[in-house]
Every structure is written in C-alpha cells, then in structure tokens.
Design a protein around this motif. Structure first.
Motif, PDB file in Angstrom:
ATOM      1  N   ASP A  29       7.084  -0.341   1.483  1.00 36.89           N
ATOM      2  CA  ASP A  29       8.334   0.026   2.149  1.00 36.89           C
ATOM      3  C   ASP A  29       8.279  -0.209   3.657  1.00 36.89           C
ATOM      4  N   SER A  76      10.278  -7.664  -4.623  1.00 34.82           N
ATOM      5  CA  SER A  76      10.327  -6.208  -4.790  1.00 34.82           C
ATOM      6  C   SER A  76      11.028  -5.544  -3.604  1.00 34.82           C
ATOM      7  N   LYS A  79      14.848  -6.180  -3.695  1.00 34.44           N
ATOM      8  CA  LYS A  79      15.529  -5.321  -4.682  1.00 34.44           C
ATOM      9  C   LYS A  79      15.810  -3.944  -4.085  1.00 34.44           C
ATOM     10  N   LYS A  80      14.839  -3.408  -3.341  1.00 34.86           N
ATOM     11  CA  LYS A  80      15.040  -2.106  -2.696  1.00 34.86           C
ATOM     12  C   LYS A  80      16.130  -2.187  -1.634  1.00 34.86           C
ATOM     13  N   ALA A  82      18.660  -4.326  -1.576  1.00 26.58           N
ATOM     14  CA  ALA A  82      19.947  -4.484  -2.263  1.00 26.58           C
ATOM     15  C   ALA A  82      20.478  -3.129  -2.724  1.00 26.58           C
ATOM     16  N   ASN A  83      19.611  -2.307  -3.307  1.00 24.51           N
ATOM     17  CA  ASN A  83      20.036  -0.975  -3.756  1.00 24.51           C
ATOM     18  C   ASN A  83      20.494  -0.114  -2.584  1.00 24.51           C
ATOM     19  N   ASP A  84      19.915  -0.352  -1.403  1.00 22.61           N
ATOM     20  CA  ASP A  84      20.234   0.464  -0.233  1.00 22.61           C
ATOM     21  C   ASP A  84      21.539   0.038   0.427  1.00 22.61           C
ATOM     22  N   ASN A  86      23.999  -1.978  -0.738  1.00 21.86           N
ATOM     23  CA  ASN A  86      25.160  -2.264  -1.590  1.00 21.86           C
ATOM     24  C   ASN A  86      25.857  -1.005  -2.094  1.00 21.86           C
ATOM     25  N   LYS A  87      25.554   0.145  -1.501  1.00 27.26           N
ATOM     26  CA  LYS A  87      26.122   1.400  -2.003  1.00 27.26           C
ATOM     27  C   LYS A  87      27.631   1.466  -1.828  1.00 27.26           C
ATOM     28  N   LYS A  90      29.494  -4.703  -1.696  1.00 30.92           N
ATOM     29  CA  LYS A  90      28.545  -5.744  -2.106  1.00 30.92           C
ATOM     30  C   LYS A  90      28.246  -6.648  -0.923  1.00 30.92           C
ATOM     31  N   LYS A  93      23.240 -10.017  -2.844  1.00 28.65           N
ATOM     32  CA  LYS A  93      23.064 -10.205  -4.283  1.00 28.65           C
ATOM     33  C   LYS A  93      21.824 -11.051  -4.539  1.00 28.65           C
TER      34      LYS A  93
END
Length: 702
Positions: A29, A76, A79-80, A82-84, A86-87, A90, A93
């Motif tokens: 992280d 990896s 991906k973290k 994107a999750n953060d 894109n809340k 968008k 991607k």
C-alpha cells in the motif's frame, strides 16, 4: 533531473508514507501514492486516456521516479486504486487483459512533500560534494550518498530475490559523510528517510509469506563477542534486539562448543596482549580493545568475562551444543573446509566455520530457494572485513545458483524479519531499524579499505618494539588516524622499514604524524570557511526575502501572493536550517577547541609545578648534605677533644648556620609546592595568566 535524484525522491516519499501511518492495510500500500502520481502524469491535460497495457503506467512511474514496479505488483495496486477512486464516479477502469482507461484524474495529496524532498535532496547532494572537496576527494556520481545507501537494499535482495552480491564501487567517502553528519539531526533525518525508503522497495521483489516453523539460529564468534558488549554499542544493540525479537517468534539459539572455545581463545589472546597493542583500537572501532577503553575494562575483566561465558549465554537462552566430534569429522573432508583454509589464518579457524556450515546444511536437509522456508541460519555480526570473513564471502559468491546461503548477517536478518513479519513492525521502530542498519553499513564500508588484521598486528608489535626511539604517543595516534582515513597507502612498507632500519621507521612515523597535523589544520580552516559561507548564504537569503516582500506590495494578484507566501516559508525554513547547522558546527568545533585548550593549560600547569619540584629537590639535597657534613665534622672533632675544641666550635657554628639557612629556604620551597599543588585560588590565578593560542580559542556565534 537524473535518475539517482528521482529515485531518492521516491525513497523519501515512501519513508514519509510509512512513518505517517496513513496507509497500513498491506505492505504494497505504501506504493499507492507513487502509482497515483503516475496516473496523474499520464492523464494530465489529456481529459481521457486509453492504454493497451498497464506496462505504460509502469514506464511513466519509472520515468518520474526511477522505480521499476513488477507488473503483478502494479496490477494489485491498480485494483486497490480503482476501488478507492471509483466510489462516486467511474474514473479508472482496469480490464482482464491489463488494458485500461482513465478519465480526468488529478492527484496532488503529496505534492508538498515531494517538493520539500526535492529541495532537501539537492541540499544533501551539494553538501556531499562540499564534503568531498574538504577531504580532497574527487566527487564521483557512481559513489554518491544515494547509491551508497542502496548497498543495503542489494544485500537484502540477495536473500529475498536471489540476486547475486557484487562489490560495486568504493563508498568510503559516502560512509564517512554519513558517519560525520550523524551529529546533525536535520541532515541525518534525510539520510534516514533515504535508507528506509530503499528498504521498503524490497517489497517489490518479495511477497511476505507467514510460514510457521521452528527456526534455529547458530551464532558465530563475532556475534557472541557483540552479545558480550565487546564490540561497538550499536553492534551490541543490534544482536540483543535480534535475539529479543526472534525469541518472541519462537526461534531457538544454539552455539557450537568449538565456537565457545574460539571465543575464549580470542579473549585470552586479547588479555595476554592487553598492554602490547596500541594502534589497533585507534584504527578499528569494532576491536575488543576499543570496547575495553569505552567500558574501562582491564585484562583481568576479560578473563572474568571468558570464565563466565557459557552462563552469560545461557541467560540469553543460547544453548551450547556439546558433542561436535561427528560434525568435526564430517567437516574435515568437506569442500567448505578446503575453501576456507585458503583464507583463514589457521586450519582450526577454517574447520570451525566449516563445521557451522555443515550443521546448518544437515538441519535444513536440502537446498532451499525461498527465504521463508529456511529453518536454520548461521548468524554472524561480521563488520570488519578482516581475513576471518573473506572465506565466508568467497563461499557466498561462489554459489550463484539461486539457493539460499547458509550464512546471514545479523542486521540483514533483522531487516528481512521487519519486512516479512507484521509483529516485528510493532516491536521495532523505524528509527531503530534504520540506525542499526546504517551503523552496520557505515562500519563495514569503512573497514573494507583498512589493512588486514595481521598487518596492523605486526605494525603494533613494531611500535611497541621501537617505542623508546624518537616518536611520541601523539605521533602514534596521528599515524593511526591516517591509516583509519586510508591516507597511508601501504602499511606493509612501514613494517618492512621497521625490520631494515628502526631509526628510519621512527622518522617515517613522525613524518606521517606531521602530515596529519597539517591536514587537520587545513580541514579546520576549510570548515571555518564553510561556516562563513553559511553566514553569507543567510545574508543572501535575507536580501532575497526582502525583494520578495517588496514584490508582495506591488503584486495584487492573489495567485502571485500565494506563491510568494510559499516562497517565504521555504526561505524561512532554509534560514532556520542554515542557522541551526551553523550553530551545530560551531558547537562541535568549540568542543574540539575546548579539549585542546584544556590540554594546553594542563601541560603549562605541569611545567610550572615541575619547576617547584626541581627547586625543592635541589634545596633538600643541600640541606641533607649540610646535616651529614655537620655530623661527620662532630665525630672527627670529638677525637681531638683538647686540641681542636675551639676549631670544632667554629665549624659547628658555621654548619649550624648553613642548616638553619637551608631550613628557612626549604620552608619557602615547601610553601611554593603547597601553592602550586593545593592552593586552589593560586592555581586558578596561574591558569588565567596562561596565554592560550588563537587556534584553541572558542569561535563566537554571531
């Protein structure tokens, strides 16, 4: 901006993320800010960007920060991210085939820290260049401070990523720079950040795996010496910290009976030669004699430590392996023994290390590639590069096959445990880890270029042998300084000269001492100039600040005002750092001058007292002589009672007068002795009357 500077900025940012604790979900992280900045650079002013592969993102990150993030690790992290991000909308991607698109992404969270890091790194590089000038060394970019710090990363990667060790460049000057600026907290903090950041990048080569197994640490002689606090304080702290942490992890600690015997033999040798070695402790700060001087230990103390060795180790949960006959027989016919014999000073020493290596191999059962699967290590604390460690290094470098070696240094193991075990992160503070690692790195690097131990020992013997010739203890100390600073290119020539001509040997020592005194005076002058330059820079920054203030009254634009305010803060911070650095330099210089001044006063006081002692001796001699003459005259005159009574009376009267006169003189001399040894106010008044040389007077902090 060159790649080395870019990488240093990345290290500083990683250290900041780690120490701030804002991102702590997982080890990778800490790289999220770097990757986010990469996305920001990629997307800036483009609105939307599509890419066929995340390798394009990796190239952007490498371009700006010279950090190569492997594709699986980068995926990896993305991906973290994107999750953060894109809340709510968008923005980013990531597809299965590693293609991606990104829309209007701006990331400025760490911009202020990055700018601050840039300025600090530029200052650090400038200071290193100035340090090279003061020490009459040509600046070499390949041996700069940042690349020196990366040596530790290479050492850790040897175990985590199976990369081959390499000797690299000569980092002696860089190590001396770190060692010198350890006294300056502001500068040392920057070096700490670079070191911590370089360690953290090892996460890119290694994914920690929590493998629960019993691990045995077999301790080497130099590790035992450090546990006994007969090395440096930092080395002792490292070894004790490693045992404390490993004990909580369930590790076992073992030591061969032969290692106990080797340690005792070493202590016995040091005890026997306690008064015979002079120069060793000045050259090598890791030597046992250096620890003896620090702790005020005598040869008797060394014998006592040796007698209590096994019980001391048992208190630290180190258990002795008593029966080693089978292991010894196996080692005698091993390849390890045949290699080590070429390097160790005795076959017995070579056999000891071969036994330790075979013990580790037998306990492992097979060759292992992955660090986390290792169940046994031969742990040493080899800081000095002497002949005892060259054999081990030869074995490590001869096996480039991807398998884990049997040997590991204490600080390397501590670093790896800190990276791989979350519990160790809680046990070991960042600063503790960095301080221990930097100390080891500096000590090992400085010792790499020192002469071999046997050469220093021979020089010590020659100095002791010809000590009555025309050179002083001060000359020996200055010679040791030149050897420690690698200014004496060939110490063996000194030993050869001692064999041929003792007078020329003494002259050579005095010549080297004179050279060192001249260097120290020259360096003092250069540091004085550096202080003056710092003052000039303060004045310059003050004038610049004045111009900024004038511009502030003219400019109405809010954006310009904001930039000027930021510049003001930067200038104020520079002012504060420069003033602080100047004060710290003056304090250190004044401590040195205070010691020189005290030594000079004590020397003059000693001469003053010695004169009184000389007069007292002369007067006492005359007084005693007069008394003896009087007694002899009495005896002679008594034998001629009738004829010599008158002459005897006259002689006795003369002798008595002389005796009374000398008694009065001696009374005055006695008072002089009392005044010069016991009359505090008289002694202090004399000290005040002594004229101190200008070079010893304290600098003023104007």
């Amino acid at each position: 901006m060159d790649n080395t500077t870019k990488k240093a900025i990345a290290y500083s940012l990683l250290a900041h993320v780690k120490t701030s604790g804002t991102l702590s979900d997982g080890p990778i992280d800490i790289f999220i800010p770097l990757v986010k900045k990469g996305l920001h650079f990629m997307n800036i002013n483009k609105g939307q960007y599509k890419g066929e592969s995340i390798a394009e993102i990796r190239e952007i990150i490498e371009k700006h920060y010279s950090i190569d993030i492997p594709i699986p690790v980068l995926k990896s992290i993305l991906k973290k991210i994107a999750n953060d991000i894109n809340k709510e909308e968008k923005i980013f991607k990531l597809y299965q085939d590693n293609s991606f698109w990104i829309k209007d992404y701006v990331f400025e969270d760490f911009d202020e820290h990055i700018e601050k890091s840039k300025k600090e790194i530029f200052v650090l590089q400038d200071m290193f260049k100035e340090f090279c000038k003061i020490n009459n060394v040509e600046y070499n970019e390949n041996s700069c401070i940042i690349k020196f710090i990366e040596k530790n990363k290479a050492s850790i990667s040897y175990y985590l990523a199976n990369t081959k060790k390499s000797n690299g460049n000569d980092f002696t000057v860089a190590a001396s720079f770190v060692d010198y600026f350890r006294k300056y907290p502001q500068i040392y903090a920057q070096i700490r950040n670079l070191y911590l950041g370089s360690i953290l990048t090892c996460y890119l080569d290694y994914e920690p795996v929590n493998a629960n197994m019993e691990v045995t640490l077999l301790l080497d002689t130099n590790f035992i010496v450090s546990l006994l606090d007969l090395n440096t304080q930092e080395s002792t702290h490292t070894c004790n910290k490693l045992l404390d942490i490993c004990l909580k992890l369930g590790y076992k600690f073992r030591v061969l009976k032969d290692t106990i015997e080797e340690t005792r033999a070493l202590l016995a040798f040091k005890s026997y030669n306690y008064d015979k070695e002079v120069i060793t402790k000045y050259i090598n700060r890791e030597d046992i004699y250096n620890a003896c001087e620090r702790k005020k230990l005598s040869s008797v103390d060394l014998d006592r430590i040796s007698d209590n060795l096994e019980s001391t180790l048992l208190d630290k949960n180190v258990i002795t392996i008593p029966n080693t006959d089978k292991l010894r027989n196996k080692a005698k016919i091993s390849n390890e023994y045949s290699i080590l014999k070429k390097y160790r000073n005795t076959d017995k020493a070579a056999l000891h290390d071969a036994m330790a290596l075979i013990y580790v191999k037998d306990l492992r059962g097979k060759r292992i590639r992955d660090f986390e699967k290792i169940n046994c290590w031969f742990v040493n604390n080899a800081i000095s590069h002497d002949i005892d460690n060259e054999g081990i290094d030869a074995l490590l470098n001869s096996e480039d096959n991807g398998f884990q070696p049997e040997v590991i240094k204490a600080d390397d193991l501590l670093n790896i445990l800190w990276l791989s075990k979350p519990s160790v992160n809680l046990e070991l503070a960042n600063n503790d880890l960095v301080d221990m690692g930097l100390t080891s790195l500096v000590a090992f690097t400085l010792n790499e270029s020192l002469p071999k131990a046997r050469i220093i020992k021979e020089l010590d013997e020659n100095i002791q042998k010809y000590r009555k010739t025309n050179f002083s203890d001060r000359d020996v100390l200055l010679l040791a300084t030149r050897i420690a600073n690698r200014q004496v290119q060939n110490v063996e020539n000194l030993n050869d000269l001692a064999k041929k001509d003792s007078n020329k040997f003494a002259d050579k020592i005095k010549d080297e001492a004179r050279k060192q005194e001249a260097i120290e005076k020259e360096r003092a002058a250069k540091f004085d100039k550096l202080f003056k330059d710092l003052n000039d820079r303060i004045v310059e920054l003050g004038e610049r600040r004045k111009r900024v203030e004038e511009n502030l009254t003219i400019q109405k634009d809010e954006e310009v005002k904001q930039k000027i305010t930021e510049s003001q803060k930067i200038i104020d911070e520079k002012d504060r750092k420069i003033v602080q650095l100047r004060k710290e330099n003056i304090q250190i210089e004044n401590k040195r001058r205070k010691k020189l001044s005290d030594d000079y006063i004590n020397k003059e006081l000693s001469i003053w007292r010695r004169k009184a002692c000389i007069w007292a001796g002369i007067c006492l001699f005359i007084f005693i002589a007069a008394i003896i003459w009087l007694v002899l005259e009495c005896r002679r005159n008594l034998s001629e009672v009738d004829s010599k009574i008158k002459e005897f009376s006259q002689n006795s009267s003369i002798a008595g007068s002389i005796a009374i006169f000398m008694f009065i003189v001696n009374s005055f001399v006695a008072k002089a002795l009392y005044d010069r040894y016991h009359n505090y106010s008289n002694i202090e008044n004399y000290k005040k009357s002594i004229l101190i040389p200008d070079d010893y007077k304290p600098l003023k902090d104007n």
